[in-house]
Design a protein around this motif. Structure first.
Motif: not given
Length: 365
Positions: A63, A66, A190, A210-211
């Motif tokens: 992850s 972002t 991101g 978070r992505r």
């Protein structure tokens, strides 16, 4: 698997409290190349790992931040990169793939995110310029009992790799021609995955900013560049130039307008509902396309697109010609043909002109 490792920038080369370093031999039972260490990042920066799944495929997973934590360009991205690749004839040089080859073919399973494949040559060592080609992935339709990750084959022509330095296009650098390949890698940013349709992707955690990402690699190959296409495919100009993940609905055999999937899925382009976009080929539609031969049903457009995808995944060298419709005018009285990469302002053309385009694509490529 042992050829690749997490790409670590210089300031991460020293171990810190939020970073763990693991040798491949610790997990895989085999020594890794000297430059191939696996780093598992943590803390506010990217968290990523390079592992093997139960099917033996290499997986790039983790992850990236972002939100405010991604203010640094490096903080909002993660990458995996190969060890140094060398030519057999000249170990000081990289691989020469430019003679007879036109690009890479990757078989992968992913989560619908947007990724980058990048290549580093001697230019990277001199000036920090690398060559980048962005590609999208797909997902399956929602199903609580199975993963939404989807296998797909991606073609990455050498001609589509752009010279990039510090995230910006470098127009002074020479174009990439497949020569002097010293490293190959894959990157997830991101910032390039924040505009994905929220109704389709559940990998964005708004609380943590978070992505998540998942990219499993089955193989990476190169494909040859024959002098002419092996296959000519007549398709439909109504297919959008960019088909985003989620727009192709196999359950209703439609390509859904992108804006129909925005937000909670209640509004589409033109103010209608998503249900309006799911129009299956019915009796009224059949009558319309029967009476007017220039019209195409939404189902026909869907199957034309599926044919394109099969061709792109086939490994053949191909040419796709998207036509808005046909008329019976002789080629001499037709207007001058214009070749475009989008579907704005397209109109029916003479069948004779289309036939000539196909012949030219076969013989004059």
């Amino acid at each position: 698997f042992n050829l690749f490792a997490i790409d670590v920038d210089d300031e991460d080369d020293t171990k810190s409290n939020d970073q763990e370093e693991i040798d491949y031999s610790t997990e895989e039972g085999a020594d890794a190349p000297p430059t191939a260490k696996r780093r598992k990042r943590g803390g506010p920066r990217a968290q990523c790992d390079w592992i093997k799944n139960d099917f033996g495929n290499a997986v790039f997973v983790g992850s990236v931040p972002t939100g405010p934590a991604a203010s640094s360009s490096l903080a909002g991205e993660a990458a995996v990169v190969s060890s140094r690749l060398s030519s057999r004839e000249d170990p000081e040089s990289g691989l020469d793939l430019g003679l007879g080859f036109a690009g890479f073919v990757c078989r992968l399973c992913s989560d619908g995110g947007i990724y980058e494949c990048f290549v580093r040559t001697a230019e990277y060592e001199r000036s920090g310029v690398e060559y980048v080609c962005e590609f999208g992935t797909g997902t399956k339709q929602p199903n609580e009992k199975q993963s939404r990750n989807k296998f797909t084959s991606v073609r990455l022509p050498f001609s589509q790799f752009k010279a990039m330095k510090n995230g910006e296009i470098d127009r002074q650098a020479p174009p990439f021609a497949g020569t002097d390949v010293r490293q190959i890698g894959f990157r997830f940013r991101g910032s390039r995955n924040m505009d994905l349709l929220p109704s389709l992707f559940k990998n964005i955690n708004p609380q943590r900013n978070r992505r998540k990402f998942y990219l499993a690699l089955s193989y990476i190959k190169v494909y040859r560049s024959p002098p002419e296409p092996e296959f000519i495919y007549l398709s439909d100009a109504r297919i959008p130039p960019t088909v985003k993940n989620g727009m192709v609905r196999d359950d209703v055999k439609q390509i859904i307008p992108a804006l129909a999937l925005e937000g909670n899925g209640s509004v589409q382009e033109g103010g209608g509902s998503v249900a309006d976009a799911y129009r299956i080929f019915d009796e009224q539609e059949a009558k319309r396309v029967t009476e007017n031969r220039m019209d195409r049903s939404n189902e026909e457009t869907y199957f034309k697109y599926k044919g394109e995808k099969l061709l792109r995944d086939s490994g053949l060298n191909y040419c796709i010609v998207r036509v808005a419709g046909y008329n019976e005018e002789p080629t001499t009285s037709s207007s001058k043909l214009r070749y475009k990469t989008d579907n704005k302002g397209v109109s029916p053309v003479s069948r004779a002109d289309v036939a000539q385009v196909c012949v030219n694509a076969l013989l004059d490529a």
